[in-house]
Design a protein around this motif. Structure first.
Motif, PDB file in Angstrom:
ATOM      1  N   LEU A 613     114.582  43.331   9.207  1.00 16.41           N
ATOM      2  CA  LEU A 613     115.190  44.652   9.057  1.00 16.41           C
ATOM      3  C   LEU A 613     114.796  45.263   7.704  1.00 16.41           C
ATOM      4  O   LEU A 613     114.579  46.478   7.613  1.00 16.41           O
ATOM      5  CB  LEU A 613     116.710  44.572   9.214  1.00 16.41           C
ATOM      6  N   ILE A 614     114.673  44.423   6.658  1.00 16.91           N
ATOM      7  CA  ILE A 614     114.197  44.915   5.356  1.00 16.91           C
ATOM      8  C   ILE A 614     112.769  45.429   5.508  1.00 16.91           C
ATOM      9  O   ILE A 614     112.412  46.502   5.012  1.00 16.91           O
ATOM     10  CB  ILE A 614     114.282  43.802   4.281  1.00 16.91           C
ATOM     11  N   LEU A 684      99.242  50.499  11.236  1.00 19.14           N
ATOM     12  CA  LEU A 684      99.915  49.313  11.775  1.00 19.14           C
ATOM     13  C   LEU A 684     101.415  49.332  11.520  1.00 19.14           C
ATOM     14  O   LEU A 684     102.186  48.772  12.293  1.00 19.14           O
ATOM     15  CB  LEU A 684      99.328  48.058  11.134  1.00 19.14           C
ATOM     16  N   GLY A 685     101.789  50.014  10.424  1.00 23.65           N
ATOM     17  CA  GLY A 685     103.181  49.939   9.979  1.00 23.65           C
ATOM     18  C   GLY A 685     104.189  50.315  11.056  1.00 23.65           C
ATOM     19  O   GLY A 685     105.083  49.527  11.387  1.00 23.65           O
ATOM     20  N   LEU A 686     104.059  51.505  11.656  1.00 23.34           N
ATOM     21  CA  LEU A 686     105.062  51.970  12.624  1.00 23.34           C
ATOM     22  C   LEU A 686     105.064  51.115  13.900  1.00 23.34           C
ATOM     23  O   LEU A 686     106.106  50.934  14.529  1.00 23.34           O
ATOM     24  CB  LEU A 686     104.831  53.440  12.983  1.00 23.34           C
ATOM     25  N   THR A 687     103.895  50.566  14.262  1.00 24.61           N
ATOM     26  CA  THR A 687     103.829  49.696  15.445  1.00 24.61           C
ATOM     27  C   THR A 687     104.712  48.469  15.223  1.00 24.61           C
ATOM     28  O   THR A 687     105.498  48.086  16.095  1.00 24.61           O
ATOM     29  CB  THR A 687     102.375  49.260  15.699  1.00 24.61           C
ATOM     30  N   ILE A 688     104.580  47.889  14.035  1.00 28.01           N
ATOM     31  CA  ILE A 688     105.373  46.701  13.716  1.00 28.01           C
ATOM     32  C   ILE A 688     106.864  47.055  13.665  1.00 28.01           C
ATOM     33  O   ILE A 688     107.711  46.362  14.224  1.00 28.01           O
ATOM     34  CB  ILE A 688     104.893  46.084  12.386  1.00 28.01           C
ATOM     35  N   VAL A 693     112.379  46.745  15.889  1.00 26.46           N
ATOM     36  CA  VAL A 693     113.608  47.423  16.339  1.00 26.46           C
ATOM     37  C   VAL A 693     113.883  47.057  17.806  1.00 26.46           C
ATOM     38  O   VAL A 693     115.008  46.731  18.179  1.00 26.46           O
ATOM     39  CB  VAL A 693     113.470  48.955  16.169  1.00 26.46           C
ATOM     40  N   GLU A 694     112.844  47.112  18.614  1.00 26.23           N
ATOM     41  CA  GLU A 694     113.037  46.815  20.033  1.00 26.23           C
ATOM     42  C   GLU A 694     113.421  45.361  20.256  1.00 26.23           C
ATOM     43  O   GLU A 694     114.192  45.042  21.159  1.00 26.23           O
ATOM     44  CB  GLU A 694     111.784  47.192  20.830  1.00 26.23           C
ATOM     45  N   MET A 695     112.884  44.449  19.399  1.00 32.70           N
ATOM     46  CA  MET A 695     113.278  43.043  19.526  1.00 32.70           C
ATOM     47  C   MET A 695     114.752  42.860  19.212  1.00 32.70           C
ATOM     48  O   MET A 695     115.403  41.947  19.705  1.00 32.70           O
ATOM     49  CB  MET A 695     112.435  42.173  18.591  1.00 32.70           C
ATOM     50  N   HIS A 696     115.300  43.782  18.445  1.00 37.99           N
ATOM     51  CA  HIS A 696     116.744  43.737  18.162  1.00 37.99           C
ATOM     52  C   HIS A 696     117.567  44.385  19.265  1.00 37.99           C
ATOM     53  O   HIS A 696     118.789  44.376  19.232  1.00 37.99           O
ATOM     54  CB  HIS A 696     117.039  44.446  16.826  1.00 37.99           C
ATOM     55  N   GLY A 697     116.886  45.036  20.198  1.00 35.51           N
ATOM     56  CA  GLY A 697     117.614  45.728  21.277  1.00 35.51           C
ATOM     57  C   GLY A 697     117.916  47.164  20.916  1.00 35.51           C
ATOM     58  O   GLY A 697     118.775  47.795  21.539  1.00 35.51           O
ATOM     59  N   GLY A 698     117.203  47.703  19.930  1.00 31.53           N
ATOM     60  CA  GLY A 698     117.442  49.100  19.548  1.00 31.53           C
ATOM     61  C   GLY A 698     116.276  49.992  19.921  1.00 31.53           C
ATOM     62  O   GLY A 698     115.359  49.575  20.626  1.00 31.53           O
ATOM     63  N   LYS A 699     116.370  51.242  19.438  1.00 27.79           N
ATOM     64  CA  LYS A 699     115.330  52.233  19.749  1.00 27.79           C
ATOM     65  C   LYS A 699     114.924  52.932  18.469  1.00 27.79           C
ATOM     66  O   LYS A 699     115.709  52.991  17.519  1.00 27.79           O
ATOM     67  CB  LYS A 699     115.904  53.298  20.677  1.00 27.79           C
ATOM     68  N   PHE A 712     112.874  59.808  10.630  1.00 27.75           N
ATOM     69  CA  PHE A 712     112.770  58.664  11.532  1.00 27.75           C
ATOM     70  C   PHE A 712     114.166  58.122  11.750  1.00 27.75           C
ATOM     71  O   PHE A 712     114.927  57.956  10.802  1.00 27.75           O
ATOM     72  CB  PHE A 712     111.853  57.591  10.927  1.00 27.75           C
ATOM     73  N   HIS A 713     114.558  57.888  13.033  1.00 21.90           N
ATOM     74  CA  HIS A 713     115.882  57.344  13.364  1.00 21.90           C
ATOM     75  C   HIS A 713     115.671  56.057  14.136  1.00 21.90           C
ATOM     76  O   HIS A 713     114.808  55.984  14.994  1.00 21.90           O
ATOM     77  CB  HIS A 713     116.654  58.306  14.267  1.00 21.90           C
ATOM     78  N   PHE A 714     116.481  55.054  13.814  1.00 20.22           N
ATOM     79  CA  PHE A 714     116.467  53.871  14.671  1.00 20.22           C
ATOM     80  C   PHE A 714     117.867  53.324  14.832  1.00 20.22           C
ATOM     81  O   PHE A 714     118.746  53.586  14.017  1.00 20.22           O
ATOM     82  CB  PHE A 714     115.480  52.795  14.170  1.00 20.22           C
ATOM     83  N   THR A 715     118.095  52.631  15.933  1.00 13.81           N
ATOM     84  CA  THR A 715     119.421  52.054  16.193  1.00 13.81           C
ATOM     85  C   THR A 715     119.269  50.544  16.279  1.00 13.81           C
ATOM     86  O   THR A 715     118.239  50.028  16.699  1.00 13.81           O
ATOM     87  CB  THR A 715     119.996  52.554  17.532  1.00 13.81           C
ATOM     88  N   ILE A 716     120.359  49.872  15.867  1.00 14.42           N
ATOM     89  CA  ILE A 716     120.433  48.414  15.993  1.00 14.42           C
ATOM     90  C   ILE A 716     121.807  48.126  16.592  1.00 14.42           C
ATOM     91  O   ILE A 716     122.807  48.672  16.113  1.00 14.42           O
ATOM     92  CB  ILE A 716     120.304  47.721  14.615  1.00 14.42           C
ATOM     93  N   PRO A 717     121.887  47.338  17.652  1.00 11.96           N
ATOM     94  CA  PRO A 717     123.197  47.078  18.257  1.00 11.96           C
ATOM     95  C   PRO A 717     124.154  46.438  17.250  1.00 11.96           C
ATOM     96  O   PRO A 717     123.730  45.604  16.439  1.00 11.96           O
ATOM     97  CB  PRO A 717     122.884  46.104  19.384  1.00 11.96           C
ATOM     98  N   LEU A 718     125.413  46.850  17.346  1.00 10.95           N
ATOM     99  CA  LEU A 718     126.427  46.240  16.487  1.00 10.95           C
ATOM    100  C   LEU A 718     126.623  44.803  16.950  1.00 10.95           C
ATOM    101  O   LEU A 718     126.376  44.497  18.118  1.00 10.95           O
ATOM    102  CB  LEU A 718     127.743  47.007  16.623  1.00 10.95           C
ATOM    103  N   ALA A 719     127.086  43.955  16.035  1.00 15.28           N
ATOM    104  CA  ALA A 719     127.418  42.575  16.416  1.00 15.28           C
ATOM    105  C   ALA A 719     128.516  42.645  17.473  1.00 15.28           C
ATOM    106  O   ALA A 719     129.357  43.541  17.408  1.00 15.28           O
ATOM    107  CB  ALA A 719     127.906  41.808  15.207  1.00 15.28           C
TER     108      ALA A 719
END
Ligand code: ADP
Length: 731
Positions: A613-614, A684-688, A693-699, A712-719
Motif C-alpha cells: 500500500l505504501i 510501469l508504475g500505474l500498472t503495478i 489495488v485489485e489484489m486487495h479487492g479494491g478499484k 487518482f482515486h482508489f478504494t481498499i475494503p475495510l477490515a
C-alpha cells in the motif's frame, strides 16, 4: 242384242215367206198376216229396243261399280300387304281367317300355313300364355283391344264392332330390339370408360358388356407392344367356360405380327373383319384352340388413336355370327371411343405418376417445404417442416406460419429487402430467427419459388425452409475466432511495439542512471575534489543507483504479479498513516509542490499489505509531483465509502488527454503528447498500482483534464470487523 234377235227372227220369217209365195192361194192372207205380224213385230221390237237400252245402261253402271270395288279392294290389299305391320282377321278363338303377306313374313310362316293355326300357336312358353290370356279377355268382352310387346313382335288385337271377329296387327320389333341392344351396348361401354380410373380396370368390363349385349361368347383385347411391333393379349373376358379358357390361354401366349391372322389383318387394314366359319378357316390363329373350344365365328375391330391402330378387340362365338351393318358401325364407333379413352387414360396415368413423384419429393424431402397461396397463407406443410418447427398441421397453419412470415418481413425490413410476398418472384432467400413449438431458437433460411400454372400465371408458391442454425453458429464461431485472432495479432503487434518502446525506455533509463554513476564515480576516482564535492557526487551516484534499483524492482514486481507469484502479507493497516508516510517520503525532494492532506480521522482500519500500500501511495504521489512540472498543490484525502476506504491523490499538474485516460493503467503505456512527453518514465508504475489495488479487492480510477490536473482515486475494503462495526453504528 234385242235388235239382232228381231232381225234374225225377221230373216227367218222372210225366208219362210219367200218359199210360200210361190203358191198364190196362200199368198194374200199370208201377206196380210205378215203385214200384221210385221207391225206387231215392229211394235214389239221398238218396245224391246227401249227396254234393252235401259238394261244396257244399268248393266254398264253396275260394271263400273264392280270395277271400282275391285280396284278399291286391290288397292286395299296392296296397302295391307305393303304395310310395315302384319294384319289379319281371326275368329274369337284366335284362328286366323285372313292374313296379309307381311303377317306371314313377320311370323316366318307360309300364307296358307298361317290360315290353319291359331294366333296362340305362333308363340311358345310364357309368351303363348300371355297371348291366350289376352285373347280370352277379348273373347269375354272384358276388353275391346289388347296390346303387348313380345320378344320379337309387337302384338295388337281389336275386337271388331258388331262382328265376332278380331283384327290382328303384328309389328316386327326385332330390328328395333337389335338397334336398342346396339345402342345399349355403346351406352354401357361409354359408361365404363367414363367412370373407370384406368385401362386395366375398364377393358375387362368393356369386353364383358360387348359379349353380353351382342351375344358373343368371349372377348379379348390385343394391344400393340411398340418395342417388338407385335400385338399381345392384355385383357380377356369369357362366359366362364373351361373350353374357352383354353382358347384364351392359347391366345395369351401369342405375339401377332401386322397382317397375320384375323387380328393382324385388322391391325394392318384398320377396319373390322369377320371370320365366319372357324371350322373351315385357314388364316386364323390359334385355330386349333378355337376349334377345340368349339368356336364358330370370330370378329375383330380396331382400337384407333387418331389414324393409328393401337389395339384390336376380338370377339368369338360358338354361334355363327354375321354382324349387320348397324353392328359394324357401332363397333367401329366403340373402337374410336375406346382408343380415345386409352389415350386419355395414358395421359392421366402419366400425370398421376408425375404427380406421385412430386408428392413423394414434397413429403419425403429432408428440407422443410411449405405450399402457400398467393396471399401468403399456408396451404400445406410437409412432414420435415412440421418436424423442424415442432408443430402439428393445425398449429403450424394457425400460428407458427404467420409468425414466421412476420419474422421474415421484419428481417427483410432491417436488411432493406422486399417483404416476403413482394419478393417471391426474385427467388432470393433470407435467414430468419424463429422459435420452434418446443421453444428452441433456430436460424431458418427461407427460399420462395413461384410455381406457374399451364398459362404461366403464378398458381401457388413453394417455400423451402432450411435449418441453418448449425451453419450460422459455425460461421459465427469462425468469425469470432477470426476476430479474436485479429485482436490477438493486433495485441501482439501492439505488444511488440510496446516491448520495443519499453526496451528503449528501459535502456534509456538505465543508461541515464549509469551515465550519471559512471561520470560522478570517474570524477571521484580522478581525485582532487573537495570533501563536499565528493559527498554531493556520492549522493548523485546513490540516487542513480536507487533509480536503477527501483526500475528493476518494478519489472520484477510486474512479472511476479502477472505470473501470480506475488504474495500479500495482510495485516491491519491505518490508511491515514500510510498517506502521511508517503508524503514524508516524497516531500524532501519535491520542493516545487505544496502538500495538503484532507484525511478522515475516523477512517477505520483496512486489511492490507502495508508495504504494497505504501508502494501504491508513493507511486501516485511521485506521479503527482512529476507531472506538475510548474509546481502546484498535491492534496491527499481519505474517507469512508460504504465498506471501503477511499483515498484520492489530486494534483494541479498537466492533466491527461481525454483519449488517454482509459489507457494509463496499461502496461508500458505513456502519454506521448504535450508536456508529458518531456517527462521521463517507464509506463510501469500505474500498472503495478492497479494490480496491487485489485489484489486487495479494491478499484482504481482517474479523473483528469489537460492543464487542470488529475485526481487518482482508489478504494481498499475495510477490515471485516471495521465494516461490521460501521454497519452497527450506522444501523
Ligand atoms: P511513468 O513511469 O511514465 O510515470 P506510470 O505508469 O506511472 O508511468 O504513468 C503512466 C502515464 O500516465 C504517464 O506516462 C503519464 O503520462 C500519465 N500520468 C500518470 N500520473 C499522472 C499525473 N498525476 N498527471 C498527469 N499524467 C499522469
Amino acid at each position: 242384242m234385242p235388235f239382232a234377235f228381231a232381225a234374225a227372227v225377221l230373216a227367218a220369217i222372210i225366208g219362210v215367206l219367200g218359199a210360200a209365195a210361190t203358191q198364190p192361194e196362200v199368198a194374200f192372207p199370208i201377206f196380210i198376216g205378215v203385214v200384221v205380224f210385221a207391225a206387231v213385230l215392229t211394235g214389239v221390237a221398238v218396245a224391246a229396243s227401249e227396254l234393252f237400252r235401259q238394261y244396257r245402261q244399268v248393266a254398264a253402271g253396275t260394271q263400273t261399280k264392280l270395277d271400282d270395288i275391285t280396284a278399291a279392294e286391290r288397292r286395299l290389299r296392296n296397302v295391307v300387304d305393303s304395310a310395315d305391320v302384319g294384319l289379319g282377321l281371326a275368329d274369337l278363338e284366335g284362328n286366323l281367317t285372313q292374313v296379309s303377306d307381311r303377317l306371314a313374313v313377320i311370323f316366318g310362316r307360309g300364307h296358307d300355313e298361317l290360315l290353319k293355326v291359331s294366333i296362340t300357336d305362333l308363340f311358345a312358353g310364357e309368351e303363348r300364355a300371355m297371348v291366350s290370356k289376352g285373347l280370352a279377355r277379348l273373347r269375354d268382352g272384358q276388353l275391346t283391344r289388347w296390346a303387348t310387346e313380345l320378344s320379337a313382335v309387337g302384338l295388337y288385337m281389336v275386337r271388331l264392332p258388331a262382328d265376332p271377329q278380331l283384327l290382328v296387327q303384328a309389328t316386327d320389333i326385332a330390328a328395333r330390339r337389335r338397334a336398342e341392344t346396339l345402342s345399349d351396348c355403346l351406352a354401357s361401354v361409354r359408361e365404363i370408360i367414363v367412370a373407370s380410373a384406368g385401362v386395366d380396370q375398364a377393358l375387362p368390363q368393356v369386353l364383358r358388356q360387348m359379349c353380353e349385349h351382342l351375344g358373343w361368347s368371349a372377348g379379348q383385347y390385343w394391344s400393340v407392344d411398340s418395342e417388338t411391333r407385335t400385338m399381345r393379349v392384355r385383357h380377356s373376358w369369357n362366359a366362364a367356360d373351361a373350353l374357352l379358357d383354353g382358347f384364351l390361354f392359347a391366345s395369351r401366349g401369342m405375339a401377332v405380327t401386322e397382317g397375320n391372322g384375323l387380328v393382324g389383318r385388322v391391325w394392318q387394314a384398320g377396319i373390322l373383319a369377320v371370320e365366319g366359319d372357324l371350322t373351315r378357316a385357314t388364316g386364323y390363329e390359334p385355330l386349333r384352340a378355337a376349334q377345340i373350344a368349339e368356336l364358330r365365328s370370330a370378329l375383330a375391330f380396331p382400337i384407333v388413336q387418331g389414324s393409328e391402330v393401337t389395339g384390336v378387340i376380338e370377339l368369338v362365338s360358338r354361334e355363327t355370327q354375321t354382324p349387320e351393318v348397324e353392328e359394324v358401325t357401332v363397333l367401329a364407333t366403340a373402337g374410336v371411343e375406346i382408343g380415345q379413352f386409352i389415350r386419355r387414360a395414358g395421359i392421366a396415368d402419366a400425370l398421376r405418376r408425375s404427380e406421385a413423384d412430386h408428392r413423394a419429393i414434397f413429403e419425403r424431402s429432408p428440407v422443410g417445404i411449405a405450399r402457400i397461396s398467393d396471399d401468403g397463407e399456408l396451404v400445406e406443410a410437409n412432414a420435415s417442416l412440421l418436424h423442424l418447427l415442432e408443430h402439428d398441421a393445425d398449429s403450424m397453419k394457425g400460428t407458427a406460419w404467420p409468425d414466421l412470415m412476420r419474422a421474415y418481413d421484419q428481417a427483410a425490413l432491417r436488411q432493406h429487402k422486399a417483404p416476403f410476398l413482394a419478393g417471391i418472384s426474385d427467388g432470393g432467400s433470407l435467414q430468419v430467427r424463429a422459435a420452434t413449438g418446443g421453444g428452441t431458437w433456430l436460424w431458418l433460411q427461407l427460399t420462395a419459388t413461384s410455381i406457374p400454372d399451364s398459362y404461366g400465371a403464378p398458381e401457388h408458391v413453394l417455400v423451402m425452409v432450411e435449418d441453418v442454425t448449425a451453419l450460422r453458429e459455425t460461421s459465427e464461431r469462425l468469425t469470432e475466432a477470426l476476430q479474436a485472432q485479429r485482436d490477438a495479432n493486433a495485441n501482439l503487434e501492439k505488444f511488440d511495439q510496446t516491448k520495443s518502446e519499453f526496451l528503449s525506455i528501459v535502456s534509456h533509463e538505465f543508461r541515464t542512471a549509469l551515465t550519471g554513476i559512471q561520470g560522478f564515480s570517474e570524477l571521484i576516482r580522478d581525485g582532487g575534489l573537495e570533501p563536499d564535492e565528493v559527498r554531493a557526487y556520492g549522493g548523485y551516484i546513490f540516487n542513480d543507483a536507487d533509480r536503477v534499483n527501483r526500475l528493476i524492482g518494478d519489472m520484477l514486481d510486474l512479472d511476479r504479479m502477472e505470473s501470480g507469484r506475488m504474495t500479500m502479507r495482510t495485516a491491519d493497516v491505518d490508511i491515514n498513516d500510510i498517506v502521511m508516510e508517503a508524503i514524508s517520503r516524497a516531500a524532501p525532494s519535491a520542493t516545487t509542490v505544496e502538500f495538503k492532506s484532507d484525511l478522515d480521522p475516523r477512517l477505520p482500519i483496512v486489511a492490507g499489505d502495508r508495504d504494497r500500500l505504501i508502494q501504491v501511495l508513493s507511486n501516485l504521489v511521485n506521479n503527482a509531483v512529476k507531472y506538475s512540472p510548474e509546481g502546484g498543490t498535491v492534496t491527499l484525502a481519505s474517507r469512508v465509502d460504504g465498506r471501503f476506504a477511499l483515498v484520492s491523490i489530486s494534483d494541479t499538474g498537466i492533466g491527461i488527454p481525454q483519449d488517454e485516460i482509459g489507457h494509463v493503467f496499461e502496461r508500458f503505456r505513456r502519454v506521448r503528447s504535450g508536456a508529458a512527453q518531456a517527462i521521463p518514465g517507464t509506463g510501469l508504475g500505474l500498472t503495478i498500482v492497479k494490480q496491487i489495488v485489485e489484489m486487495h479487492g479494491g478499484k482504481i480510477w482517474v479523473e483528469s483534464a489537460v492543464g487542470h490536473g488529475s485526481s487518482f482515486h482508489f478504494t481498499i475494503p475495510l477490515a471485516p470487523e471495521s465494516a461490521q462495526a460501521l454497519q452497527t453504528s450506522n444501523g
